[in-house]
Design a protein around this motif. Structure first.
Motif, PDB file in Angstrom:
ATOM      1  N   ALA A 196       9.127  12.791  -6.468  1.00  0.00           N
ATOM      2  CA  ALA A 196       8.047  12.569  -5.312  1.00  0.00           C
ATOM      3  C   ALA A 196       6.673  12.295  -5.175  1.00  0.00           C
ATOM      4  O   ALA A 196       5.701  11.707  -4.896  1.00  0.00           O
ATOM      5  CB  ALA A 196       9.451  12.005  -4.101  1.00  0.00           C
ATOM      6  N   ALA A 197       6.931  14.043  -4.559  1.00  0.00           N
ATOM      7  CA  ALA A 197       6.252  14.442  -4.123  1.00  0.00           C
ATOM      8  C   ALA A 197       4.711  14.381  -5.035  1.00  0.00           C
ATOM      9  O   ALA A 197       3.867  14.259  -4.647  1.00  0.00           O
ATOM     10  CB  ALA A 197       6.440  16.187  -3.988  1.00  0.00           C
ATOM     11  N   CYS A 198       4.955  14.172  -6.715  1.00  0.00           N
ATOM     12  CA  CYS A 198       3.651  14.201  -7.702  1.00  0.00           C
ATOM     13  C   CYS A 198       3.291  11.996  -7.162  1.00  0.00           C
ATOM     14  O   CYS A 198       1.933  11.987  -7.136  1.00  0.00           O
ATOM     15  CB  CYS A 198       4.143  14.044  -8.574  1.00  0.00           C
ATOM     16  SG  CYS A 198       4.442  15.922  -9.942  1.00  0.00           S
ATOM     17  N   PHE A 199       4.114  11.746  -7.024  1.00  0.00           N
ATOM     18  CA  PHE A 199       3.124  10.502  -6.507  1.00  0.00           C
ATOM     19  C   PHE A 199       2.574  10.306  -4.851  1.00  0.00           C
ATOM     20  O   PHE A 199       1.652   9.728  -5.356  1.00  0.00           O
ATOM     21  CB  PHE A 199       4.815   9.274  -6.406  1.00  0.00           C
ATOM     22  CG  PHE A 199       4.797   7.678  -6.295  1.00  0.00           C
ATOM     23  CD1 PHE A 199       3.934   7.508  -7.648  1.00  0.00           C
ATOM     24  CD2 PHE A 199       4.345   7.295  -4.985  1.00  0.00           C
ATOM     25  CE1 PHE A 199       3.757   5.861  -7.245  1.00  0.00           C
ATOM     26  CE2 PHE A 199       4.196   5.711  -4.699  1.00  0.00           C
ATOM     27  CZ  PHE A 199       3.923   5.439  -6.136  1.00  0.00           C
ATOM     28  N   TRP A 200       3.379  10.771  -4.180  1.00  0.00           N
ATOM     29  CA  TRP A 200       2.766  10.526  -3.152  1.00  0.00           C
ATOM     30  C   TRP A 200       1.519  11.819  -2.673  1.00  0.00           C
ATOM     31  O   TRP A 200      -0.121  11.553  -2.511  1.00  0.00           O
ATOM     32  CB  TRP A 200       3.318  11.841  -2.369  1.00  0.00           C
ATOM     33  CG  TRP A 200       3.303  12.230  -0.539  1.00  0.00           C
ATOM     34  CD1 TRP A 200       1.796  11.924   0.043  1.00  0.00           C
ATOM     35  CD2 TRP A 200       3.856  12.504   0.363  1.00  0.00           C
ATOM     36  NE1 TRP A 200       1.980  11.667   1.166  1.00  0.00           N
ATOM     37  CE2 TRP A 200       3.691  12.668   1.660  1.00  0.00           C
ATOM     38  CE3 TRP A 200       5.703  13.596   0.165  1.00  0.00           C
ATOM     39  CZ2 TRP A 200       3.568  13.075   3.287  1.00  0.00           C
ATOM     40  CZ3 TRP A 200       5.704  14.369   1.616  1.00  0.00           C
ATOM     41  CH2 TRP A 200       4.943  14.594   3.113  1.00  0.00           C
ATOM     42  N   GLN A 201       1.108  12.722  -3.564  1.00  0.00           N
ATOM     43  CA  GLN A 201      -0.016  13.214  -3.729  1.00  0.00           C
ATOM     44  C   GLN A 201      -1.129  12.681  -4.306  1.00  0.00           C
ATOM     45  O   GLN A 201      -2.465  12.940  -4.109  1.00  0.00           O
ATOM     46  CB  GLN A 201       0.038  14.677  -4.303  1.00  0.00           C
ATOM     47  CG  GLN A 201       1.031  16.518  -4.896  1.00  0.00           C
ATOM     48  CD  GLN A 201       0.169  17.000  -5.862  1.00  0.00           C
ATOM     49  OE1 GLN A 201       0.512  18.601  -6.153  1.00  0.00           O
ATOM     50  NE2 GLN A 201       1.785  16.915  -6.734  1.00  0.00           N
ATOM     51  N   ALA A 202      -1.037  11.626  -4.830  1.00  0.00           N
ATOM     52  CA  ALA A 202      -1.720  10.936  -5.484  1.00  0.00           C
ATOM     53  C   ALA A 202      -2.813   9.506  -5.033  1.00  0.00           C
ATOM     54  O   ALA A 202      -3.241   9.080  -4.744  1.00  0.00           O
ATOM     55  CB  ALA A 202      -0.959  10.022  -7.066  1.00  0.00           C
ATOM     56  N   PHE A 203      -1.940   9.536  -3.545  1.00  0.00           N
ATOM     57  CA  PHE A 203      -2.279   8.946  -2.471  1.00  0.00           C
ATOM     58  C   PHE A 203      -2.271   9.459  -1.504  1.00  0.00           C
ATOM     59  O   PHE A 203      -2.901   8.209  -0.056  1.00  0.00           O
ATOM     60  CB  PHE A 203      -1.221   7.720  -2.455  1.00  0.00           C
ATOM     61  CG  PHE A 203      -1.201   6.431  -3.299  1.00  0.00           C
ATOM     62  CD1 PHE A 203      -1.367   5.428  -3.620  1.00  0.00           C
ATOM     63  CD2 PHE A 203       0.351   7.464  -4.314  1.00  0.00           C
ATOM     64  CE1 PHE A 203      -0.892   4.921  -4.245  1.00  0.00           C
ATOM     65  CE2 PHE A 203       1.117   6.320  -5.530  1.00  0.00           C
ATOM     66  CZ  PHE A 203       0.533   5.108  -5.420  1.00  0.00           C
ATOM     67  N   THR A 204      -3.040  10.849  -1.013  1.00  0.00           N
ATOM     68  CA  THR A 204      -4.032  11.305   0.187  1.00  0.00           C
ATOM     69  C   THR A 204      -5.228  10.910  -0.421  1.00  0.00           C
ATOM     70  O   THR A 204      -6.102  10.664  -1.219  1.00  0.00           O
ATOM     71  CB  THR A 204      -3.510  12.711  -0.384  1.00  0.00           C
ATOM     72  OG1 THR A 204      -3.969  12.956  -1.848  1.00  0.00           O
ATOM     73  CG2 THR A 204      -1.917  13.062  -0.728  1.00  0.00           C
ATOM     74  N   ASN A 205      -5.808  11.814   1.473  1.00  0.00           N
ATOM     75  CA  ASN A 205      -8.114  10.962   1.238  1.00  0.00           C
ATOM     76  C   ASN A 205      -7.818  11.861   1.831  1.00  0.00           C
ATOM     77  O   ASN A 205      -8.773  12.340   2.738  1.00  0.00           O
ATOM     78  CB  ASN A 205      -7.509   9.647   1.921  1.00  0.00           C
ATOM     79  CG  ASN A 205      -6.601   8.228   1.018  1.00  0.00           C
ATOM     80  OD1 ASN A 205      -7.584   8.263  -0.129  1.00  0.00           O
ATOM     81  ND2 ASN A 205      -6.014   7.589   1.191  1.00  0.00           N
ATOM     82  N   THR A 206      -7.239  13.037   2.779  1.00  0.00           N
ATOM     83  CA  THR A 206      -8.044  13.927   3.336  1.00  0.00           C
ATOM     84  C   THR A 206      -6.695  15.673   2.777  1.00  0.00           C
ATOM     85  O   THR A 206      -6.106  15.440   2.029  1.00  0.00           O
ATOM     86  CB  THR A 206      -7.379  14.757   5.181  1.00  0.00           C
ATOM     87  OG1 THR A 206      -6.028  13.662   5.061  1.00  0.00           O
ATOM     88  CG2 THR A 206      -7.836  12.667   5.430  1.00  0.00           C
ATOM     89  N   TRP A 207      -7.611  16.582   2.766  1.00  0.00           N
ATOM     90  CA  TRP A 207      -7.131  18.053   2.741  1.00  0.00           C
ATOM     91  C   TRP A 207      -5.763  18.068   3.088  1.00  0.00           C
ATOM     92  O   TRP A 207      -4.664  18.442   2.685  1.00  0.00           O
ATOM     93  CB  TRP A 207      -8.354  19.138   3.254  1.00  0.00           C
ATOM     94  CG  TRP A 207      -8.430  19.599   3.948  1.00  0.00           C
ATOM     95  CD1 TRP A 207      -9.326  18.772   5.417  1.00  0.00           C
ATOM     96  CD2 TRP A 207      -7.830  20.337   4.860  1.00  0.00           C
ATOM     97  NE1 TRP A 207      -9.302  19.307   6.205  1.00  0.00           N
ATOM     98  CE2 TRP A 207      -8.109  20.388   6.502  1.00  0.00           C
ATOM     99  CE3 TRP A 207      -6.510  21.367   4.664  1.00  0.00           C
ATOM    100  CZ2 TRP A 207      -7.882  21.230   7.390  1.00  0.00           C
ATOM    101  CZ3 TRP A 207      -5.536  21.892   5.936  1.00  0.00           C
ATOM    102  CH2 TRP A 207      -6.746  21.996   7.096  1.00  0.00           C
ATOM    103  N   TRP A 208      -5.511  17.934   4.336  1.00  0.00           N
ATOM    104  CA  TRP A 208      -3.922  18.112   4.896  1.00  0.00           C
ATOM    105  C   TRP A 208      -2.980  17.015   4.696  1.00  0.00           C
ATOM    106  O   TRP A 208      -2.155  17.853   4.541  1.00  0.00           O
ATOM    107  CB  TRP A 208      -4.888  18.414   6.805  1.00  0.00           C
ATOM    108  CG  TRP A 208      -5.047  16.395   7.648  1.00  0.00           C
ATOM    109  CD1 TRP A 208      -6.070  16.477   7.736  1.00  0.00           C
ATOM    110  CD2 TRP A 208      -4.723  15.583   7.354  1.00  0.00           C
ATOM    111  NE1 TRP A 208      -6.747  15.787   8.438  1.00  0.00           N
ATOM    112  CE2 TRP A 208      -4.863  14.671   8.056  1.00  0.00           C
ATOM    113  CE3 TRP A 208      -2.918  15.311   7.539  1.00  0.00           C
ATOM    114  CZ2 TRP A 208      -5.167  13.611   8.643  1.00  0.00           C
ATOM    115  CZ3 TRP A 208      -2.719  14.198   8.063  1.00  0.00           C
ATOM    116  CH2 TRP A 208      -3.326  12.906   8.585  1.00  0.00           C
ATOM    117  N   HIS A 209      -3.277  15.851   4.184  1.00  0.00           N
ATOM    118  CA  HIS A 209      -2.635  15.068   3.374  1.00  0.00           C
ATOM    119  C   HIS A 209      -2.292  15.672   2.545  1.00  0.00           C
ATOM    120  O   HIS A 209      -0.811  15.862   2.061  1.00  0.00           O
ATOM    121  CB  HIS A 209      -2.926  13.978   4.074  1.00  0.00           C
ATOM    122  CG  HIS A 209      -1.525  12.797   3.359  1.00  0.00           C
ATOM    123  ND1 HIS A 209      -1.951  11.264   3.349  1.00  0.00           N
ATOM    124  CD2 HIS A 209      -0.557  12.843   3.303  1.00  0.00           C
ATOM    125  CE1 HIS A 209      -0.900  10.529   2.859  1.00  0.00           C
ATOM    126  NE2 HIS A 209       0.018  11.526   2.912  1.00  0.00           N
TER     127      HIS A 209
END
Length: 624
Positions: A196-209
């Motif tokens: 789930a976390a690997c999938f989540w990382q692929a959709f981030t758009n800021t360094w804090w996200h």
């Protein structure tokens, strides 16, 4: 009651024994029992105990009762089954092969190790896909200015996020998850979180996200990294335990390699309307091995030792029968595990909490010191500075971005290929000797890499930096690579093992985070030459720590290790000094010297392949 009964090992004079308080006496008695919980029992008594075990736990099949009668007799006779009547030819053949052909084991045992290996591959990919991805997302997130201290620290912080999550929370979830869901259940849950976390990382758009998503990834990495080596150790036969548990590091190295492959494979993917599609695919690709583990983990047996802690003896027997060829083997191992567990339960009642249990009892304290040393040095040997930042390191030495990714792939390949010899070396040469041999070499090659940055920019610098890094990988992979998780998984007694592994993995991930955060700032302040030299110096420190504080654990059962660790710390340190003197005098100066005696808390018998061969041929010099 006589002093001799109270003081079973005879390690204290009567006056010293009488001076102890009741708590100290109880600890000594429990320690003595832990060395061999079946000591002093006759074959008939052992057979009767085997029968009683079956009646007590509802094992009523005649074949099972026979297996436990014979298995108990073998377990109480140091596994010298030649003196035991009633074994079939097939059973004798299988028991022979345990010593003469240690790789001959049921396919289900190797299925468990395969699942553990896939977990390790998850870990490796989680660690290294970021190596290539950060080259792209740091600019997209506005933290890519190499001259800015703020950007250097933020880049390090984002990279370190999973390891901060591990050290602060993830690793400490190990014990409650293991207690509630077992080893397999913990592996399942941690891999779901990782996917789930690997999938989540692929959709981030800021360094804090990205930081938040990677911090959450630590909740999967922590319990998985602590539980998987325990599962492998608790299912493996002692002669092969090191080789099977080290699969964690070997396949972590494979996952690291696959992570580099993913970085290179997605490097030239165009955006197609999605900013940074290439690095998003890199980060998301790490979920693939996690999904495979989730799909197959429950097709393998649970750790029989975990079932015993839950008083599920029938389930434990069913599990270990799937992991051994013959029921006699399974009964022997389970009976001995249970006997030890009962003694450990007595010892467990001596202290109030597990943190105090680790540091108040000498056996546990020595295990903790040794485990913490190897886990700390797995990070401060400098390997993950290379694993996480190799692409940037190669760029700094004048590689192009694509060439730097390819060079990182080369480091991953070296790391994996040279972990393969550890199959043989970890149980042949032993954990201690591997570390004492490889730490000086790791130091040498890191100094070589650092000083190569003083070469003027050009082909010579590129070649020497790459050579230094690759040679470091060659000696790291069979040494400080596989040893720490193997050693930590076997060092602690069963009743405190999950907590001990939580402490061990929290240590390695905490210092992993330190390296991830500080490397960009370290390079900015000291240059690459200074940063590499810093970790080269730590490898020299690691050599002395291993020499003075690390007992050998190869080819011992998890139960026999109680005698290895339950000795005064000054005895372990004195042995290190004497071993260094023996090496200098015998190996370097070629003098005829006897090796120093390894300190143990009792006169234990090490039943080796050579000893077995002597006894099989009735050699009169064989020890009885």
């Amino acid at each position: 009651m006589s002093t001799n009964n109270l003081n079973p090992r005879g390690i204290l004079q009567e006056r010293s024994w009488c001076a102890l308080d009741e708590g100290q006496k109880k600890r000594l008695e429990a320690s003595a029992k832990l060395e061999n919980p079946l000591a002093g029992l006759s074959p008939d008594e052992l057979a009767q105990r085997g029968e009683s075990f079956c009646k007590q736990h509802g094992l009523t099949d005649e074949e099972d009762i026979r297996a436990f009668r014979l298995g108990a007799m073998i377990a109480g006779n140091m596994n010298k089954y030649d003196t035991i009547d009633g074994l079939t030819d097939r059973e004798r053949e299988v028991l022979d092969k345990e010593i003469t052909h240690k790789w001959s084991n049921p396919s289900m045992l190797y299925a468990v190790i395969t699942i553990c290996s896939l977990c390790a591959a998850v870990q490796g990919m989680d660690e290294t896909v970021v190596n290539g991805a950060q080259i792209f997302y740091k600019d997209q997130f506005g933290i890519g200015d190499a001259s800015s201290q703020r950007d250097s620290w933020l880049l390090g912080l984002v990279n370190a996020a999973p390891y901060i999550g591990c050290a602060l929370i993830g690793c400490w979830l190990t014990e409650p998850l293991n207690n509630r869901f077992g080893r397999r259940g913990t592996v399942f849950i941690s891999c779901v979180i990782s996917a789930a976390a690997c999938f989540w990382q692929a959709f981030t758009n800021t360094w804090w996200h990205m930081f938040i998503a990677r911090f959450f990834l630590g909740f999967g990495i922590g319990p998985k990294s602590a539980t998987t080596p325990m599962l492998a150790a608790e299912c493996s036969p002692p002669k092969l335990r090191g080789a099977l548990v080290m699969q964690w590091q070997m396949w972590t190295a494979f996952g690291i390699l696959v992570g580099y492959v993913a970085d290179l494979a997605f490097f030239e993917v165009p955006d197609r309307g999605i900013d940074g599609l290439n690095w998003r695919l890199m980060m998301g690709s790490a979920l693939i091995p996690a999904v495979i583990v989730v799909a197959f983990v429950f097709f393998t047996p649970e750790s029989p030792r975990w079932y015993l802690t839950k008083d599920r003896h029938q389930d434990a027997y069913k599990s270990i029968v799937r992991l051994r060829y013959e029921k006699v083997q399974a009964a022997r191992d389970l009976f001995y595990m249970d006997a030890l567990l009962q003694v450990e339960k007595e010892a467990m009642q001596i202290q109030q909490n597990k943190f105090k249990e680790i540091f108040a009892i000498r056996r546990n304290r020595n295990a903790a010191i040794a485990s913490e040393i190897v886990m700390f040095m797995q990070q401060f040997c400098g390997v993950n500075a290379i694993a996480y930042y190799s692409t940037q390191i190669f760029i700094d030495s004048n590689f192009s971005i694509k060439s730097a990714l390819a060079a990182s792939l080369g480091f991953g390949a070296v790391n994996f290929l040279f972990a393969i010899p550890a199959f043989y070396t970890i149980d042949t040469f032993g954990r201690r000797k591997l570390l004492l041999t490889t730490f000086p070499l790791m130091s040498l090659f890191l100094f070589y890499t650092g000083f190569s940055f003083y070469i003027p920019a050009g082909t010579a610098r590129v070649a020497n930096v790459a050579l230094g890094i690759y040679l470091f990988g060659v000696v790291y992979s069979p040494g400080e690579g596989p040893v720490p998780f193997t050693y930590s998984a076997e060092a602690y007694p069963l009743y405190i093992r999950p907590f001990g592994m939580s402490l061990a993995t929290a240590t390695t991930w905490l210092f992993n985070a330190v390296i991830s955060i500080t490397w960009p700032a370290l390079v900015q302040a000291w240059t690459n030459a200074g940063a590499f030299s810093w970790y080269a110096a730590w490898n020299i420190v690691g050599w002395f720590l291993v020499l003075f504080f690390l007992p050998e654990t190869k080819e011992k059962t998890l139960e026999e290790l109680d005698a290895v660790f339950d000795v005064p710390l000054h005895s372990i340190m004195r042995y290190g000094v004497m071993q260094a003197g023996y090496f200098w005098g015998h190996v370097i100066l070629r003098r005829n010297m006897d090796p120093p005696t390894v300190p143990t808390s009792a006169n234990t018998i090490e039943y080796t392949k050579e000893q077995f061969t002597k006894e099989k041929h009735h050699d009169p010099t064989a020890r009885v």
